[in-house]
Motif scaffolding. Sequence first.
Motif, PDB file in Angstrom:
ATOM      1  N   ARG A 347      -2.964  35.489 -30.958  1.00  9.30           N
ATOM      2  CA  ARG A 347      -3.763  34.660 -30.109  1.00  9.30           C
ATOM      3  C   ARG A 347      -5.411  34.413 -30.444  1.00  9.30           C
ATOM      4  NH1 ARG A 347      -3.930  38.359 -24.606  1.00  9.30           N
ATOM      5  NH2 ARG A 347      -1.810  37.226 -24.394  1.00  9.30           N
ATOM      6  N   GLU A 348      -5.723  33.285 -30.189  1.00 10.35           N
ATOM      7  CA  GLU A 348      -6.997  32.631 -30.449  1.00 10.35           C
ATOM      8  C   GLU A 348      -8.056  33.539 -30.024  1.00 10.35           C
ATOM      9  OE1 GLU A 348      -8.928  28.292 -30.824  1.00 10.35           O
ATOM     10  OE2 GLU A 348      -8.319  28.975 -28.795  1.00 10.35           O
ATOM     11  N   ILE A 349      -9.192  33.939 -30.751  1.00 13.73           N
ATOM     12  CA  ILE A 349     -10.107  34.724 -30.278  1.00 13.73           C
ATOM     13  C   ILE A 349     -11.247  33.651 -29.890  1.00 13.73           C
ATOM     14  CG2 ILE A 349     -12.214  36.387 -30.816  1.00 13.73           C
ATOM     15  CD1 ILE A 349      -9.848  37.795 -32.669  1.00 13.73           C
ATOM     16  N   TYR A 350     -11.737  33.423 -28.801  1.00  9.58           N
ATOM     17  CA  TYR A 350     -12.539  32.163 -28.534  1.00  9.58           C
ATOM     18  C   TYR A 350     -13.656  32.890 -27.308  1.00  9.58           C
ATOM     19  CZ  TYR A 350     -14.319  27.728 -27.594  1.00  9.58           C
ATOM     20  OH  TYR A 350     -15.009  26.370 -27.375  1.00  9.58           O
ATOM     21  N   PRO A 351     -14.487  33.374 -27.621  1.00 10.84           N
ATOM     22  CA  PRO A 351     -15.440  34.259 -26.496  1.00 10.84           C
ATOM     23  C   PRO A 351     -15.930  33.295 -25.334  1.00 10.84           C
ATOM     24  CG  PRO A 351     -15.900  35.043 -28.893  1.00 10.84           C
ATOM     25  CD  PRO A 351     -15.104  33.743 -29.030  1.00 10.84           C
ATOM     26  N   LYS A 352     -16.290  31.997 -25.901  1.00 11.47           N
ATOM     27  CA  LYS A 352     -17.032  31.107 -25.073  1.00 11.47           C
ATOM     28  C   LYS A 352     -16.065  30.711 -23.853  1.00 11.47           C
ATOM     29  CE  LYS A 352     -19.587  26.825 -24.700  1.00 11.47           C
ATOM     30  NZ  LYS A 352     -18.596  25.870 -23.971  1.00 11.47           N
ATOM     31  N   ASN A 390     -12.560  54.168 -35.196  1.00  4.69           N
ATOM     32  CA  ASN A 390     -13.623  53.414 -35.326  1.00  4.69           C
ATOM     33  C   ASN A 390     -13.222  51.996 -35.192  1.00  4.69           C
ATOM     34  OD1 ASN A 390     -15.958  55.129 -36.051  1.00  4.69           O
ATOM     35  ND2 ASN A 390     -14.533  55.738 -37.644  1.00  4.69           N
ATOM     36  N   ASP A 391     -13.256  51.433 -33.978  1.00  4.64           N
ATOM     37  CA  ASP A 391     -12.432  50.350 -33.588  1.00  4.64           C
ATOM     38  C   ASP A 391     -13.684  49.017 -33.409  1.00  4.64           C
ATOM     39  OD1 ASP A 391     -13.603  51.588 -31.341  1.00  4.64           O
ATOM     40  OD2 ASP A 391     -12.170  50.407 -29.976  1.00  4.64           O
ATOM     41  N   ASP A 392     -14.503  48.725 -34.627  1.00  3.22           N
ATOM     42  CA  ASP A 392     -15.509  47.835 -34.585  1.00  3.22           C
ATOM     43  C   ASP A 392     -14.868  46.426 -34.390  1.00  3.22           C
ATOM     44  OD1 ASP A 392     -17.831  49.429 -35.897  1.00  3.22           O
ATOM     45  OD2 ASP A 392     -16.275  50.061 -37.151  1.00  3.22           O
ATOM     46  N   GLU A 393     -13.948  46.158 -34.596  1.00  5.34           N
ATOM     47  CA  GLU A 393     -13.380  44.766 -34.291  1.00  5.34           C
ATOM     48  C   GLU A 393     -13.302  44.551 -33.041  1.00  5.34           C
ATOM     49  OE1 GLU A 393      -9.330  42.650 -34.974  1.00  5.34           O
ATOM     50  OE2 GLU A 393      -9.802  43.676 -36.657  1.00  5.34           O
ATOM     51  N   ARG A 394     -12.866  45.484 -32.101  1.00  5.67           N
ATOM     52  CA  ARG A 394     -12.740  45.667 -30.550  1.00  5.67           C
ATOM     53  C   ARG A 394     -14.294  45.341 -30.095  1.00  5.67           C
ATOM     54  NH1 ARG A 394      -9.661  49.635 -29.724  1.00  5.67           N
ATOM     55  NH2 ARG A 394      -7.924  48.320 -29.243  1.00  5.67           N
ATOM     56  N   ILE A 395     -15.152  46.249 -30.709  1.00  5.92           N
ATOM     57  CA  ILE A 395     -16.607  46.119 -30.096  1.00  5.92           C
ATOM     58  C   ILE A 395     -17.280  44.830 -30.304  1.00  5.92           C
ATOM     59  CG2 ILE A 395     -19.021  47.027 -30.638  1.00  5.92           C
ATOM     60  CD1 ILE A 395     -17.722  49.742 -31.325  1.00  5.92           C
ATOM     61  N   GLU A 396     -17.057  44.212 -31.174  1.00 10.61           N
ATOM     62  CA  GLU A 396     -17.528  42.814 -31.646  1.00 10.61           C
ATOM     63  C   GLU A 396     -16.782  41.776 -30.623  1.00 10.61           C
ATOM     64  OE1 GLU A 396     -19.554  39.715 -32.737  1.00 10.61           O
ATOM     65  OE2 GLU A 396     -19.817  41.842 -33.453  1.00 10.61           O
ATOM     66  N   PHE A 397     -15.473  41.945 -30.325  1.00 11.80           N
ATOM     67  CA  PHE A 397     -14.800  41.219 -29.460  1.00 11.80           C
ATOM     68  C   PHE A 397     -15.456  41.183 -28.034  1.00 11.80           C
ATOM     69  CE2 PHE A 397     -11.579  40.467 -26.080  1.00 11.80           C
ATOM     70  CZ  PHE A 397     -11.023  39.233 -26.479  1.00 11.80           C
ATOM     71  N   LEU A 398     -15.475  42.672 -27.583  1.00 10.16           N
ATOM     72  CA  LEU A 398     -16.136  42.781 -26.137  1.00 10.16           C
ATOM     73  C   LEU A 398     -17.614  42.310 -26.031  1.00 10.16           C
ATOM     74  CD1 LEU A 398     -14.598  46.354 -25.430  1.00 10.16           C
ATOM     75  CD2 LEU A 398     -13.883  44.315 -24.530  1.00 10.16           C
ATOM     76  N   SER A 400     -19.046  40.074 -27.957  1.00 11.24           N
ATOM     77  CA  SER A 400     -19.271  38.219 -27.839  1.00 11.24           C
ATOM     78  C   SER A 400     -18.846  37.778 -26.330  1.00 11.24           C
ATOM     79  CB  SER A 400     -18.443  37.761 -28.812  1.00 11.24           C
ATOM     80  OG  SER A 400     -17.176  38.198 -28.755  1.00 11.24           O
ATOM     81  N   TYR A 401     -17.846  38.457 -25.811  1.00  7.39           N
ATOM     82  CA  TYR A 401     -17.479  37.867 -24.367  1.00  7.39           C
ATOM     83  C   TYR A 401     -18.266  38.334 -23.613  1.00  7.39           C
ATOM     84  CZ  TYR A 401     -12.504  36.052 -25.658  1.00  7.39           C
ATOM     85  OH  TYR A 401     -11.491  35.518 -26.083  1.00  7.39           O
ATOM     86  N   LEU A 402     -18.802  39.439 -23.616  1.00  7.02           N
ATOM     87  CA  LEU A 402     -19.953  40.072 -22.486  1.00  7.02           C
ATOM     88  C   LEU A 402     -21.298  38.944 -22.622  1.00  7.02           C
ATOM     89  CD1 LEU A 402     -19.229  43.853 -22.456  1.00  7.02           C
ATOM     90  CD2 LEU A 402     -19.263  42.323 -20.442  1.00  7.02           C
ATOM     91  N   GLU A 403     -21.648  38.784 -23.717  1.00  8.75           N
ATOM     92  CA  GLU A 403     -22.818  37.994 -23.816  1.00  8.75           C
ATOM     93  C   GLU A 403     -22.656  36.449 -23.097  1.00  8.75           C
ATOM     94  OE1 GLU A 403     -23.444  37.582 -28.151  1.00  8.75           O
ATOM     95  OE2 GLU A 403     -24.521  39.520 -28.081  1.00  8.75           O
ATOM     96  N   TRP A 404     -21.439  35.785 -23.233  1.00 11.43           N
ATOM     97  CA  TRP A 404     -21.041  34.642 -22.285  1.00 11.43           C
ATOM     98  C   TRP A 404     -21.185  35.045 -20.926  1.00 11.43           C
ATOM     99  CZ3 TRP A 404     -22.065  29.975 -24.380  1.00 11.43           C
ATOM    100  CH2 TRP A 404     -22.028  29.785 -25.539  1.00 11.43           C
TER     101      TRP A 404
END
Length: 469
Positions: A347-352, A390-398, A400-404
């Motif tokens: 699945r594509e990760i596309y925060p915008k 230590n789910d750093d990948e999840r943190i980065e995902f959340l 990036s989406y929350l900033e948008w």
Amino acid sequence: MDGKVKKGFLWGTASAAYQCEGGWNEGGKGESNWDQFCHGPKNVKGYTGDVAADFYHRYKEDIRLLKEGGHNTLRFSISWTRILPDQSGKVNPEGVAFYKDVLKECRENGITPNVTLLHYDIPAWLEDLGGYANPIFSDEFAKYCKVVFEQFGNEIPLYVTINESTHNAYCSYLTGNYPPNIHNVQTLVQVCYNLVVANAKAIREFRKLNLTSQVGIVHTTNTVQILKDTPEYRIAQRRGDLFKNKWVTDPAILGKFPEDLFPLLEESGIDLSFVKPEDLDIIAHNTIDFLGQNCYTRALVKPYESGETNYYPNNVGAGQKTIEGYTVKGWFQTDVDPNTPKNAWSREIYPKTVYDMLMGIKKDYGDIPVYITENGHALYEEPDENGEVNDDERIEFLKSYLEWLIKAQNEGCNVKGYYAWSTTDCYSWINGYQKRYGLIYIDYDHDLKRIPKKSYYWYRDFIKEHTED
């Protein structure tokens, strides 16, 4: 990007009855279609939600963890068959009492409940009669909703009628990997129609009670985008938007189907004789107060090239080349951007996409209140030698989406809440239990022990830092 959300913003996580409750045959609960499927021969993987995360017995612990994590809301669903166990329509007092206790626990911990009435699980007896495809579905659903509205009233401030009409219908009647495991495009279209009618009939029951609560629907949004700006691509984009979004959101918000939808369906050979003027009238007069949007990714489309209508989800996982996507014959098919990252399930990760979606709702539907009712990142994970996740990948995902999301609110979108999917690890439908989304780890091998992940603590701090005083 930086900024804060307005005071009163709802910060929480989301869950669903069959995925987290367990207690599948306790407390007077009747059999659901998912119980039936998971205990039957079509469940080739063998996973069930019989116990799941055992929220049924451990809800107090989970709600306490939400409070400690800085949440002020929880999205959960009611199991239809806990309230009405069988076809008689007789209310199950134990089921009502269970949800009353959950609501009480929420109140005492400062957690606003956001409650979904249908999150994929319907009664097995109704499934046996054709389920969503039977025209009686909308009336049976409205009867059940009426009972819930009467039993809980204003104890539930935010009611959601149906979760993800699109994904529910496409998995059940197009891919056929969810019960009743059917692939039939004509039946699929009737199911989609019946779900729209069911939503309107449920809202009609809600309005009769003059509650101060609000009622909405949860849609799985996929902002439909194209990589080439040509007339052919723009036509594919519109048709992708009809298929992915507008057949749900236009009736729910505007009270009518898109004008170009029915002619296109007829052109594709669909028999629309099931459409009734009286249904369209009910739809016209029973629209939602708010829109919930489950936002994971965008839908990237291109003009139709070949193949029969189908949906291809990746329920296999890491190491497979399966690309999640759609073909709708004559309309469009999924495109792939080679330059964007993908998760283990392709699945594509596309925060915008969350910003594009919110700005699109503002453009199409004005100032309707919107909640991001799900947003999350699946991982294979287990605790390290110190017992930490230590789910750093999840943190980065959340993050990036929350900033948008914050950018969209700061630019005038009426977005009023955000729910990470999911509260705890849970039964991820036919993916079973290896696909983990929770902010709280469930140790399935050791008494379902709860272990808050690094993301749980990160989310707590993010909430504190990004909410106006």
